[in-house]
Every structure is written in structure tokens, then in C-alpha cells.
Design an enzyme around this catalytic site. Structure first.
Site, PDB file in Angstrom:
ATOM      1  N   ASN A  57      -2.079   6.937  -2.186  1.00 10.87           N
ATOM      2  CA  ASN A  57      -3.282   6.582  -1.443  1.00 10.87           C
ATOM      3  C   ASN A  57      -4.027   5.431  -2.113  1.00 10.87           C
ATOM      4  OD1 ASN A  57      -5.167   6.793   0.626  1.00 10.87           O
ATOM      5  ND2 ASN A  57      -6.420   8.301  -0.440  1.00 10.87           N
ATOM      6  N   HIS A 101       0.862  -1.181   0.000  1.00 18.18           N
ATOM      7  CA  HIS A 101       0.000   0.000   0.000  1.00 18.18           C
ATOM      8  C   HIS A 101       0.894   1.224   0.000  1.00 18.18           C
ATOM      9  CE1 HIS A 101      -3.561   2.487   0.758  1.00 18.18           C
ATOM     10  NE2 HIS A 101      -2.730   3.216   1.489  1.00 18.18           N
ATOM     11  N   CYS A 102       0.727   2.080  -0.986  1.00 21.43           N
ATOM     12  CA  CYS A 102       1.570   3.265  -1.127  1.00 21.43           C
ATOM     13  C   CYS A 102       0.804   4.494  -0.636  1.00 21.43           C
ATOM     14  CB  CYS A 102       1.981   3.460  -2.586  1.00 21.43           C
ATOM     15  SG  CYS A 102       3.027   4.919  -2.860  1.00 21.43           S
ATOM     16  N   VAL A 103       1.319   5.113   0.424  1.00 17.01           N
ATOM     17  CA  VAL A 103       0.638   6.291   0.975  1.00 17.01           C
ATOM     18  C   VAL A 103       0.749   7.482   0.036  1.00 17.01           C
ATOM     19  CG1 VAL A 103       0.938   5.563   3.369  1.00 17.01           C
ATOM     20  CG2 VAL A 103       2.716   6.959   2.282  1.00 17.01           C
TER      21      VAL A 103
END
Length: 319
Positions: free
Chosen positions: A156, A151-153
Site C-alpha cells: 500500500n 505502486h505496490c498494492v
């Protein structure tokens, strides 16, 4: 997963020296940032990118144009910005490959189970669906994702089967963008140093002795003359090496047909917060077995083809 490991290690080290109110506040903040969907990092990315391009357009472009740099060379960063922006948008908006009741029947047959990291018949405790091989439940997005990477912040969104190609190209475009501006800015500052004659200059030290201007003197002069440009250059050099390392890592994963999730799990790196220890087929992090590390590799070209042209769910034929 990787973020949780770093947070857990840092919290353990700093816990004895941290006041209780600060612990509660930091835990709340980290939960909001890393365990709930938020556009904060998207806005931060846009802000940083805007600041860099504002400085480049306001000062560097004009200086480089005056010293004879071609307009084609000066326009390359803007072209890379357009490409990067499109890829950034695709990373954000593209469904990474959500496992749903309607799609699971076909997704179960895309990859075989290696019976080491992924076992047949294991349901997701949250989604209550049988987990396809190479999938994982994202606690931030609250969904199972096909060929889950991480999951890449910054976008998002999860990075999975359907948007890994955009994410990899996005990283490469960011590296190219930062590297190109670094080269143009460095060339401008070098031209300014040569034109000013600083390399042949000298100064009087505190003992009254005449000393030749060294590298430190030149850097100090540049920082006093072009403070924003030098600060931007230092920031971009740091970002370039950071992104280059990350892009090389994901390029390597693409070449061997492995995800970040599989890379960490195959080496026994897990987060107890995301992966509680259980027994039987649900055990998600066995001891590293290097003989099966690249179970899904099919050769370099086929591995890259799978990243850029992800296999579609197999539809059963109706009788």
C-alpha cells in the site's frame, strides 16, 4: 500502470459476455482495489503468511524434528520471517521520495533529463510542480514520487528512490523464506515415503493385476496422509517461482539502473488510463529507442550503490 494494462485487456475480451450489473460491480471493485489506497492486500499477506507458518509450526516442524533435522535448520524460516517482517514494515512506512514544494528545488538536480522519457520544464497536471527527471505522479497516492518504480498494492505504498532497496531485499527474503520451507517440507515428505516403503509397494488394479506403485500412487497417498502439508507445499512452490521471477526482474533493473516505469515506457507499453496521449514535451511514450534504453546506467557497482544509497537532494548554497 502494468495492472491497468492487464485489466484493460481482460475487460476487452470478456466485455461481450458480461452482464451490465457485473461490469459495474467489477469496475467498482477494481477501482477500489487498484486505484485507491487500501490495506486489504496487507491483511491478505499477513493472513497467508500466518497460515503457512501455522502449518509449518504445527506439523512440519514436529515431523522434521523427529526425523533428526537440526534445530538450527528448523529455525531458519523463523529468522527469515523476522527479517522479512522488518523489510515489509519499512516498505510500508518509508516515504518513497515524495516531490513537494520544499524538496523540489533539490530534486530537480539529482538526475539529468534524457529528453526522451523525461523532458525539462514539464509540470505535473495534478501537483502543479515541475516534474524532476525519473519522477511520476501516482494516481493512487496522489503525489509525484522521485525515481518512481511502481505502486505496490501489497505494501500500500509507492516504490521509489527511498524504499526501492527495502522492496528488493523484501522480495529476496520472501523467496528465501518460501524456498527454505519448501526444502524442509519436501525432505520431510521424502523421508515419509522412504520410511513407509511405498516405492517398493504394489497394488491390485481394476483388472485384478498386481501393479507397482508409481509416482501418481505415491502422490495420492501423501495427499491423503498429509493433505494440509501437501497443499501448503504446492502453494509455496507456486509462490516461490512467481516471486523468484519478480525478484530477478527487479534485480536486473537495479543492475542497469532502470525502474519498472522506465522499462515499460521505453518499450512503448503504456496505459491510456494513466497516460493520456498528448503532444509536444508532454508526450510520455515515444517509439522505443533501444540505443538509449540504459541512459542512467553508470556501471554495475554504481548502479547498485544508487539503489541502496539513494542520492540526496542537492541543496543550493546561499550567498
Amino acid at each position: 500502470m502494468r495492472t491497468d494494462v492487464r485489466i484493460g485487456w481482460t475487460s476487452t475480451v470478456l466485455a461481450p459476455f458480461t452482464p451490465k450489473w457485473l461490469k459495474r460491480f467489477s469496475q467498482w471493485t477494481l477501482h477500489r482495489v487498484f486505484h485507491q489506497r487500501s490495506n486489504m492486500f496487507i491483511y491478505m499477506h499477513i493472513l497467508l503468511e500466518g497460515a503457512v507458518y501455522a502449518e509449518y509450526s504445527y506439523e512440519v516442524f514436529g515431523y522434521c524434528n523427529d526425523m533428526g533435522t537440526t534445530l538450527i535448520s528448523l529455525s531458519v524460516p523463523y529468522t527469515l520471517l523476522a527479517v522479512s517482517t522488518v523489510l515489509f514494515f519499512l516498505c510500508i512506512k518509508t516515504d518513497p521520495g515524495t516531490v513537494t514544494k520544499n524538496s523540489i528545488s533539490g530534486q530537480l538536480h539529482i538526475y539529468s533529463y534524457d529528453r526522451r522519457l523525461f523532458h525539462p520544464g514539464v509540470p505535473c497536471p495534478t501537483c502543479q510542480l515541475i516534474k524532476p527527471a525519473r519522477s511520476k505522479h501516482c494516481r493512487v497516492c496522489n503525489r509525484c514520487v522521485q525515481r518512481f518504480d511502481h505502486h505496490c498494492v501489497w505494501v500500500n505504498n509507492c516504490i521509489g528512490a527511498q524504499n526501492t532497496r527495502y522492496f528488493l531485499l523484501y522480495l529476496i527474503s520472501l523467496c528465501a523464506m518460501a524456498g527454505d520451507i519448501v526444502l524442509l517440507t519436501g525432505d520431510m515428505l521424502l523421508h515419509a515415503v522412504l520410511h513407509s516403503g511405498l516405492l517398493q509397494a504394489s497394488y491390485i488394479d481394476e483388472h485384478g493385476q498386481q501393479q507397482p506403485a508409481g509416482l501418481l500412487f505415491v502422490i495420492q497417498h501423501l495427499f491423503l496422509t498429509f493433505p494440509r502439508i501437501v497443499f501448503m507445499l504446492g502453494f509455496l512452490i507456486f509462490v516461490f517461482f512467481l516471486l523468484a521471477g519478480y525478484a530477478l526482474f527487479h534485480s536486473y533493473l537495479a543492475l542497469v539502473n532502470q525502474t519498472s516505469n522506465e522499462w515499460y515506457k521505453s518499450r512503448g507499453y503504456t496505459c491510456q488510463h494513466c497516460h493520456p496521449t498528448v503532444t509536444g514535451d508532454n508526450f510520455c511514450s515515444p517509439a522505443p529507442d533501444h540505443s538509449k534504453r540504459y541512459f542512467y546506467s553508470r556501471g554495475l557497482l554504481r548502479n547498485l550503490g544508487e539503489v541502496f544509497f539513494p542520492p540526496k537532494a542537492i541543496q543550493k548554497k546561499e550567498n
